[in-house]
Design a protein around this motif. Structure first.
Motif, PDB file in Angstrom:
ATOM      1  N   THR A  22      -5.616   3.544   6.289  1.00 21.96           N
ATOM      2  CA  THR A  22      -5.819   4.928   5.862  1.00 21.96           C
ATOM      3  C   THR A  22      -7.285   5.295   5.708  1.00 21.96           C
ATOM      4  OG1 THR A  22      -5.577   4.270   3.555  1.00 21.96           O
ATOM      5  CG2 THR A  22      -3.590   5.051   4.688  1.00 21.96           C
ATOM      6  N   ARG A  23      -8.164   4.297   5.761  1.00 26.58           N
ATOM      7  CA  ARG A  23      -9.596   4.561   5.635  1.00 26.58           C
ATOM      8  C   ARG A  23     -10.324   3.968   6.822  1.00 26.58           C
ATOM      9  NH1 ARG A  23     -10.022   1.941  -0.121  1.00 26.58           N
ATOM     10  NH2 ARG A  23      -8.374   0.787   0.883  1.00 26.58           N
ATOM     11  N   VAL A  24     -11.508   4.452   7.070  1.00 29.14           N
ATOM     12  CA  VAL A  24     -12.335   3.913   8.149  1.00 29.14           C
ATOM     13  C   VAL A  24     -12.543   2.425   7.893  1.00 29.14           C
ATOM     14  CG1 VAL A  24     -14.606   3.997   9.234  1.00 29.14           C
ATOM     15  CG2 VAL A  24     -13.479   6.113   8.552  1.00 29.14           C
ATOM     16  N   GLY A  25     -12.327   1.620   8.907  1.00 30.42           N
ATOM     17  CA  GLY A  25     -12.493   0.184   8.782  1.00 30.42           C
ATOM     18  C   GLY A  25     -11.214  -0.558   8.443  1.00 30.42           C
ATOM     19  N   GLY A  64       4.202   2.331   1.133  1.00 26.76           N
ATOM     20  CA  GLY A  64       3.740   3.664   0.782  1.00 26.76           C
ATOM     21  C   GLY A  64       3.938   4.641   1.933  1.00 26.76           C
ATOM     22  N   PRO A  65       3.340   5.819   1.821  1.00 24.98           N
ATOM     23  CA  PRO A  65       3.509   6.856   2.838  1.00 24.98           C
ATOM     24  C   PRO A  65       2.843   6.524   4.177  1.00 24.98           C
ATOM     25  CG  PRO A  65       1.934   7.554   1.180  1.00 24.98           C
ATOM     26  CD  PRO A  65       2.535   6.270   0.694  1.00 24.98           C
ATOM     27  N   ASP A  66       1.992   5.498   4.190  1.00 26.07           N
ATOM     28  CA  ASP A  66       1.316   5.091   5.425  1.00 26.07           C
ATOM     29  C   ASP A  66       2.121   4.039   6.188  1.00 26.07           C
ATOM     30  OD1 ASP A  66       0.927   3.276   3.370  1.00 26.07           O
ATOM     31  OD2 ASP A  66      -1.054   2.657   4.080  1.00 26.07           O
ATOM     32  N   ALA A  67       3.359   3.770   5.750  1.00 28.55           N
ATOM     33  CA  ALA A  67       4.187   2.729   6.361  1.00 28.55           C
ATOM     34  C   ALA A  67       5.360   3.333   7.123  1.00 28.55           C
ATOM     35  CB  ALA A  67       4.706   1.784   5.284  1.00 28.55           C
ATOM     36  N   ARG A  68       5.827   2.577   8.120  1.00 30.46           N
ATOM     37  CA  ARG A  68       7.027   2.970   8.860  1.00 30.46           C
ATOM     38  C   ARG A  68       7.779   1.718   9.270  1.00 30.46           C
ATOM     39  NH1 ARG A  68       5.740   3.133  14.731  1.00 30.46           N
ATOM     40  NH2 ARG A  68       3.558   2.572  14.890  1.00 30.46           N
ATOM     41  N   ILE A  69       9.055   1.890   9.563  1.00 32.15           N
ATOM     42  CA  ILE A  69       9.927   0.790   9.952  1.00 32.15           C
ATOM     43  C   ILE A  69      10.238   0.900  11.440  1.00 32.15           C
ATOM     44  CG2 ILE A  69      12.226  -0.238   9.651  1.00 32.15           C
ATOM     45  CD1 ILE A  69      10.490  -0.577   7.185  1.00 32.15           C
ATOM     46  N   LEU A  70      10.133  -0.215  12.155  1.00 31.11           N
ATOM     47  CA  LEU A  70      10.595  -0.298  13.538  1.00 31.11           C
ATOM     48  C   LEU A  70      11.814  -1.209  13.539  1.00 31.11           C
ATOM     49  CD1 LEU A  70       7.309  -0.826  15.595  1.00 31.11           C
ATOM     50  CD2 LEU A  70       8.658   1.246  15.353  1.00 31.11           C
ATOM     51  N   PRO A  71      12.964  -0.722  14.032  1.00 31.66           N
ATOM     52  CA  PRO A  71      14.169  -1.551  14.046  1.00 31.66           C
ATOM     53  C   PRO A  71      13.968  -2.814  14.874  1.00 31.66           C
ATOM     54  CG  PRO A  71      14.681   0.724  14.622  1.00 31.66           C
ATOM     55  CD  PRO A  71      13.192   0.604  14.600  1.00 31.66           C
ATOM     56  N   ALA A  72      14.682  -3.863  14.475  1.00 31.73           N
ATOM     57  CA  ALA A  72      14.646  -5.120  15.223  1.00 31.73           C
ATOM     58  C   ALA A  72      15.115  -4.861  16.651  1.00 31.73           C
ATOM     59  CB  ALA A  72      15.539  -6.154  14.549  1.00 31.73           C
ATOM     60  N   GLU A  73      14.549  -5.596  17.609  1.00 30.65           N
ATOM     61  CA  GLU A  73      14.935  -5.432  19.002  1.00 30.65           C
ATOM     62  C   GLU A  73      16.416  -5.720  19.164  1.00 30.65           C
ATOM     63  OE1 GLU A  73      12.534  -7.324  21.947  1.00 30.65           O
ATOM     64  OE2 GLU A  73      10.717  -6.973  20.792  1.00 30.65           O
TER      65      GLU A  73
END
Length: 71
Positions: A14-17, A53-62
């Motif tokens: 969420t921040r530079v770096g 937190g709000p910067d996260a997301r879920i990708l379903p298992a293949e």
């Protein structure tokens, strides 16, 4: 947010770096598939209890169509 064991958790910087972190969910502690999750972070070789937190997301298992609902 809802997830299953084997799904990937992606946390964007969420921040530079900051860099993107990616891990595999190894444990879901609630029957409704809500956080917290135990996550094995890829490239870091350790597990942690994570409250995404709000910067996260879920990708379903293949191989799983649609996966658990997210959001």
């Amino acid at each position: 947010m809802h997830a299953n064991v084997g799904d990937r958790l992606i946390v964007e910087g969420t921040r530079v770096g900051d860099h993107r972190r990616e891990g595999i969910i190894t444990e879901v502690r609630h029957g409704d598939h809500t956080p917290p999750y135990t996550v094995r972070w890829l490239g870091e070789n350790h597990e942690a209890l994570v409250f995404p937190g709000p910067d996260a997301r879920i990708l379903p298992a293949e191989g799983r169509e649609g996966g658990a609902p997210t959001g």
